[in-house]
Write a protein that holds these residues in place. Sequence first.
Motif, mmCIF file in Angstrom:
data_model
loop_
_atom_site.group_PDB
_atom_site.id
_atom_site.type_symbol
_atom_site.label_atom_id
_atom_site.label_comp_id
_atom_site.label_asym_id
_atom_site.label_seq_id
_atom_site.Cartn_x
_atom_site.Cartn_y
_atom_site.Cartn_z
ATOM 1 N N LEU A 267 8.839 11.288 -6.416
ATOM 2 C CA LEU A 267 10.041 11.913 -6.968
ATOM 3 C C LEU A 267 11.286 11.375 -6.252
ATOM 4 C CD1 LEU A 267 8.925 15.660 -7.164
ATOM 5 C CD2 LEU A 267 9.344 14.148 -9.113
ATOM 6 N N GLY A 268 12.347 11.161 -6.990
ATOM 7 C CA GLY A 268 13.635 10.838 -6.400
ATOM 8 C C GLY A 268 13.749 9.470 -5.763
ATOM 9 N N ALA B 27 -0.788 7.933 -7.298
ATOM 10 C CA ALA B 27 -0.752 8.658 -8.561
ATOM 11 C C ALA B 27 -1.402 10.030 -8.462
ATOM 12 C CB ALA B 27 -1.422 7.835 -9.662
ATOM 13 N N PHE B 28 -2.162 10.255 -7.400
ATOM 14 C CA PHE B 28 -2.822 11.547 -7.193
ATOM 15 C C PHE B 28 -1.856 12.639 -6.734
ATOM 16 C CE2 PHE B 28 -2.805 9.380 -3.137
ATOM 17 C CZ PHE B 28 -2.442 10.380 -2.243
ATOM 18 N N LYS B 29 -0.666 12.286 -6.285
ATOM 19 C CA LYS B 29 0.196 13.263 -5.621
ATOM 20 C C LYS B 29 0.644 14.424 -6.514
ATOM 21 C CE LYS B 29 1.936 11.005 -1.487
ATOM 22 N NZ LYS B 29 3.108 10.858 -0.606
ATOM 23 N N PRO B 30 1.089 14.212 -7.757
ATOM 24 C CA PRO B 30 1.469 15.376 -8.565
ATOM 25 C C PRO B 30 0.327 16.373 -8.743
ATOM 26 C CG PRO B 30 2.385 13.387 -9.521
ATOM 27 C CD PRO B 30 1.446 12.941 -8.433
ATOM 28 N N PHE C 273 0.859 -1.184 0.000
ATOM 29 C CA PHE C 273 0.000 0.000 0.000
ATOM 30 C C PHE C 273 0.894 1.232 0.000
ATOM 31 C CE2 PHE C 273 -2.731 3.109 2.327
ATOM 32 C CZ PHE C 273 -3.686 3.231 1.332
ATOM 33 N N THR C 274 0.772 2.060 -1.013
ATOM 34 C CA THR C 274 1.762 3.115 -1.247
ATOM 35 C C THR C 274 1.162 4.522 -1.245
ATOM 36 O OG1 THR C 274 1.470 2.719 -3.624
ATOM 37 C CG2 THR C 274 3.333 1.634 -2.537
ATOM 38 N N ARG C 275 0.079 4.742 -0.543
ATOM 39 C CA ARG C 275 -0.573 6.060 -0.555
ATOM 40 C C ARG C 275 0.370 7.167 -0.073
ATOM 41 N NH1 ARG C 275 -5.416 8.543 -0.872
ATOM 42 N NH2 ARG C 275 -5.944 10.183 0.622
ATOM 43 N N ALA D 284 8.150 12.458 -12.297
ATOM 44 C CA ALA D 284 7.460 11.694 -11.245
ATOM 45 C C ALA D 284 7.212 10.258 -11.696
ATOM 46 C CB ALA D 284 6.135 12.369 -10.891
ATOM 47 N N GLN D 285 7.347 9.348 -10.758
ATOM 48 C CA GLN D 285 7.081 7.934 -11.009
ATOM 49 C C GLN D 285 6.101 7.419 -9.953
ATOM 50 O OE1 GLN D 285 11.225 6.476 -11.047
ATOM 51 N NE2 GLN D 285 10.974 6.127 -13.231
#
Length: 329
Positions: free
Chosen positions: A150-151, A306-309, A143-145, A299-300
């Motif tokens: 970046l980086g 995926a919402f972060k950018p 789970f990666t929320r 960004a990856q």
Amino acid sequence: MTPFDYARAGDTAAALRMGADPRAAYLGGGTNLVDLMRETVATPERLIDVSGLSDTIEETAGGGVRIGAGVRNTALAAHPVVRARYPMLARAILAGASAQIRNMATVGGNLLQRTRCTYFYDTAGSRCNKRAPGSGCDARGGFTRIHAVLGASEACVATHPSDMCVALAALDAVVQVEGAGGRRSIAFGDFHRLPGARPDLDTVLEPGELIVAIELPALPLAAHSTYRKVRDRASYAFALVSVAAALELDGDRVAALRVAFGGVAHKPWRAHRIEAALTGATLDEAAVRDAAAQEFVAAQPLRDNAFKPALATRTLVAVLDALGKGETA
């Protein structure tokens, strides 16, 4: 918790002598280190209490501020010079933790916070290259929320947890450290490392080195600055995304700008591309969005973040719009 010895350093020289022991760790307020010890993520055999050292805030001859590493977060956020000249820093500290934690936490300790990645803390069931180099990274399939966009690297996708450090990155702070090789100054942007193949190394500190102070330069721009944090709940939580920004306008054009993001990378992320793109430009939403797109082009995102950018972009738009109108809230 692993048994340990405790010693209180009377001065920096004594701390450095004791800190030469590779089994030792420096103890400030303990708000992060003690948690890590309880979970056996950190297992020092000796704690050297440095919380009483370097605990003053002083104005420098050049118009900046020197903040001792032992200054408590509450004292820093409440200091009248900090509130007037560097409001983004005061706001970041207040957004970072409850009053009880701020009363204990030290400035130097804040710089050394370790990630709050769930897999890092799960010593019983998860692989983590930051905790055990070479073991793998279960976050990548988990789970990666809250994780980095970046980086990051194949070895680690954790994010840096500090709010205060995001403001310090935007303010071009300098970290003063002492060690066996003497004193050295480290630009804040160089102090924290990106993970690469060695995510267990959070900073560029050498073994036994001690943070003694953080210096803020004279930066008139910083008087018109703010910090905004977006989190999953209104009570104290770590940032999904945060923005520290300072803005100076010449009419409707950007004369000078500082921007840093939290919650998006393994270290506080100074947004140099945004600053370059907007300096000299008319401040409007389209320009800010275009500049943010340049910052996040690399960004990856992972499955759950995926919402972060987009969230970071919306937050930046709101922050710069408020600053452009003379608001800081």
